[in-house]
Design a protein around this motif. Sequence first.
Motif, PDB file in Angstrom:
ATOM      1  N   ARG A 319     -88.243  -3.375 -77.500  1.00  0.00           N
ATOM      2  CA  ARG A 319     -87.052  -3.481 -78.316  1.00  0.00           C
ATOM      3  C   ARG A 319     -85.857  -3.760 -77.426  1.00  0.00           C
ATOM      4  O   ARG A 319     -85.768  -3.251 -76.317  1.00  0.00           O
ATOM      5  CB  ARG A 319     -86.827  -2.186 -79.079  1.00  0.00           C
ATOM      6  N   LYS A 320     -84.930  -4.563 -77.952  1.00  0.00           N
ATOM      7  CA  LYS A 320     -83.733  -4.903 -77.172  1.00  0.00           C
ATOM      8  C   LYS A 320     -82.764  -3.741 -77.234  1.00  0.00           C
ATOM      9  O   LYS A 320     -82.381  -3.290 -78.307  1.00  0.00           O
ATOM     10  CB  LYS A 320     -83.088  -6.166 -77.744  1.00  0.00           C
ATOM     11  N   TRP A 325     -85.020  -4.918 -72.317  1.00  0.00           N
ATOM     12  CA  TRP A 325     -86.104  -4.704 -73.278  1.00  0.00           C
ATOM     13  C   TRP A 325     -86.748  -3.394 -72.936  1.00  0.00           C
ATOM     14  O   TRP A 325     -87.198  -3.180 -71.827  1.00  0.00           O
ATOM     15  CB  TRP A 325     -87.127  -5.839 -73.187  1.00  0.00           C
ATOM     16  N   VAL A 338     -83.957  -5.797 -82.684  1.00  0.00           N
ATOM     17  CA  VAL A 338     -84.494  -7.062 -82.209  1.00  0.00           C
ATOM     18  C   VAL A 338     -85.668  -6.746 -81.285  1.00  0.00           C
ATOM     19  O   VAL A 338     -85.538  -5.936 -80.375  1.00  0.00           O
ATOM     20  CB  VAL A 338     -83.421  -7.871 -81.463  1.00  0.00           C
ATOM     21  N   LEU A 340     -89.181  -8.137 -78.982  1.00  0.00           N
ATOM     22  CA  LEU A 340     -89.715  -9.272 -78.230  1.00  0.00           C
ATOM     23  C   LEU A 340     -91.165  -9.533 -78.647  1.00  0.00           C
ATOM     24  O   LEU A 340     -91.957  -8.600 -78.772  1.00  0.00           O
ATOM     25  CB  LEU A 340     -89.654  -8.960 -76.732  1.00  0.00           C
ATOM     26  N   SER A 392     -88.085 -13.894 -80.021  1.00  0.00           N
ATOM     27  CA  SER A 392     -87.609 -12.585 -80.443  1.00  0.00           C
ATOM     28  C   SER A 392     -87.438 -12.584 -81.957  1.00  0.00           C
ATOM     29  O   SER A 392     -87.227 -13.619 -82.584  1.00  0.00           O
ATOM     30  CB  SER A 392     -86.308 -12.222 -79.726  1.00  0.00           C
ATOM     31  N   ARG A 394     -85.735 -10.562 -85.405  1.00  0.00           N
ATOM     32  CA  ARG A 394     -84.825  -9.557 -85.942  1.00  0.00           C
ATOM     33  C   ARG A 394     -85.511  -8.885 -87.126  1.00  0.00           C
ATOM     34  O   ARG A 394     -85.933  -9.527 -88.084  1.00  0.00           O
ATOM     35  CB  ARG A 394     -83.500 -10.177 -86.377  1.00  0.00           C
TER      36      ARG A 394
END
Lengths: 800, 57
Positions: A319-320, A325, A338, A340, A392, A394
Amino acid sequence: MLTRTDTEHCYHCGEVVPPGATFSAVIGGESRPMCCPGCQAVAQLIAGSGLESFYRLRTELNDTAPPLPGENLFLAYDKPENCSDFVTEIAGSRVRAQLLLGGISCAACTWLIEKALDSHPGVSHANVNLSQQALSVEFDREQLPVSELFQRLLALGYDPHPWQLSEGARLIGREQRAALRELAVAGLAMMQVGMFGIALHAGDIQGIALEYRGLMRWVSLLIASVVVIYSARGFFRNAWVNLRHRRLVMDLPVALAIGLAYLASAWATLLNTGEVYFDSIAMFTFFLLLGRYMERQVRHREFLRQTDLQSLLPAATLRKEGDDWKTVPTRSIGAGDVVLLRAGDTIPADGVLLDGGGAVDEAAFTGEHLPRSVAPGEQLSAGTVLRDGGGSLRVDCDAAGSRLATMLSMLSRGGDKPALARLADRVAARFVGAVLVIAALVAAYWWHTDPTRTLWITLSVLVVSCPCALALATPAALTAATAHLRRRGLLLVGEDSLETLLRCKRVVFDKTGTLTRGELRRRETRVADDIDEPAALALAAALEQRGRHPIAQAFADIAPVTGLQDVEVVPGRGIRGRFQAQAVAIGSPAFVAETCPALPTAPTDPGHWVALVNDRGLLAWFALDDTLRSDASDTVAALKARGLGVELLTGDASDAGPRLAQELALDAARIGASPEQKLEHIHQLQAAGTPVAMVGDGLNDAPVLAAADCAFAVNQATDLAKSQADAILMGQSLAPLDEAFAMATRCRQIIRQNMAWALGYNALAVPLAAAGWIPPWAAAVGMSASSLLVVLNSLRLRHR
Amino acid sequence: MDSLYILIPIAVVFCAVAIKLLLWAIDSGQYDDLDKEAWRILMDDEDAQPREGSDRD
């Protein structure tokens, strides 16, 4: 370097070694061929740990091992709060973890896993349950982090999943142990009572002192009381519960027989007269419990494999967070995050692709195994798999709101199978009624003629009508039929699958992965004038060697050319490179047109067309297609010959469905159906009075399988589909389907013969008993012989 | 024949002990996996180099 023949098989998994591959591992002092780096790594690890006798011991080949991911994907589990549902603390840092393992094929696997884990100093006890494919391991999480445990299992070639025991599974486990306890008590008691029984029967013939007869009767009474009160309580409870709901079930005559025979014998023991039946009671209870235990064992096993939402999604996701990450557990992801995505990942949540792109395998929803190319801005669903590319995503909503969760919830809606009264229960209802009426008439008659004999004669009528043979008629035949079908490659899971199968008038097949193999093969190659076919194929194979798209599989059997340079994989579109100073490309027409603008239009014939070009022009067209299973058309023809309607119900909207329906001469075909529409279609058929047998494989088939009257899952089906099925095909062949219908018919014949015999025996014995002419020992012998005959008749189903 | 008054109760006691043992074995999970146990004895026999000390079974 090894010398290789054309048909060399991987020593680890048995797959054909691709030409030109040079993977090997030294096992047992010899270099063995390996098909891929994954298998090689596993085999080298096993041999390197001194566990190579595994290969001598195993009775089945292993699954092909995927290559180890470069990094540890399970780091999120090192935080105790992320794994509290499958790791329980014992004391301090000592914990016990429960995991389900994918890829266990035989008992040697359990040995290998236990040995490999036990050799780690942090592990105090590891135990693999073969029938549940589950691992329970006690270890010190300071010395062996949870993520390291996962990594070690992965390195051995097994696929670990956290295992949260659902309440249902826990309950079944407890029931199974309780059933075994009841069986054990009944078994040991049967031997004891049987011993005294022989002495008592011998005494009846030779003469026995009343004193010793009394002693043996009292001891038999004691032991039989344990059997009746402890082991047979299930029959009494079941009979009573159903009686209160005004249902007469098979357990009622069973409970009556056990209860009355016991009371009569106890009465005889107390008064030191009459006759005792303690040995019959114990034996009858034991054999009925044994049959039920074995039947439950199979169902228990499949139930444990039921999948929930958690196990369909990856354990951890990137996860961002700021510019970084971070690995977090998938279930902590919510709307707005967001995440990856990398090639090979299962998409963790529903969302919109922000950047990147690739090919997404949406078989879970559409049943179509050919991936869809996706670009930024497109919607992706949790549970689908990114075959190549990356990007990526959302996230739109949390796991509970995903399309996947919606589909799983359909299971419970579709899960109510049409209720069918079982043949045995219908017969039982009439039987109980008849016996009670006759007993009442007999009692009334004797009350008027000879009141002193009323009690004993009425009891003997009830005991002689003991429905042992009737109670055994159905389970004995079903057990024999199940054993036979299992040897032929069909595992029956549902209790009544054979009975319901006979009612089915229509067989509905899924397409991809069920009637077809679910993998692409080359159907046709059309080469340009200036190149020959082997050269074109070799060049295509060299390019596709780098691809992870399922198309690459269609070329895996060809030796690639060497000397390919600057290879670039464009996810979801194709692959290009340089060969002998020329630009070459393979992929969709739109993609290769970038390399070769003068591309002719693709052939319009059916199939998935892939073009191979160089910068001067077209080299070849390849038509790829999902191929039919080898015996699909034979099986469909055989089913139709039985007078069954056969139809196709698929999520694939392409023209492949109608083509297939025509080729196999199916009665109907419905294409492009969503899981909801599939379910509705089955409900419509059922509402129109057509019971349906469904054959499927995918996640999207699971709700339909749950709703069908009788459901079959193919061997490669997802666990969820298998868990909803009444029967599972164990091999590649569809032929056992037809065999199941044949067996169902024969099984019904045998059940009817058994019942006819049991009822006929009663029709003869009850009047004699009512007249007071049957000595008790003759009643006992008759009962046993009658039951034995039913069992032997049922065994005929196993041979032939 | 009077010995029956002693022998039969002894047999019953043995039976009770056997049932007790079997129930204990079932409860401690020894019968949970009937598929594996049939093989395990072969596995340990075949172990070429038994490791010292660490073998508990």
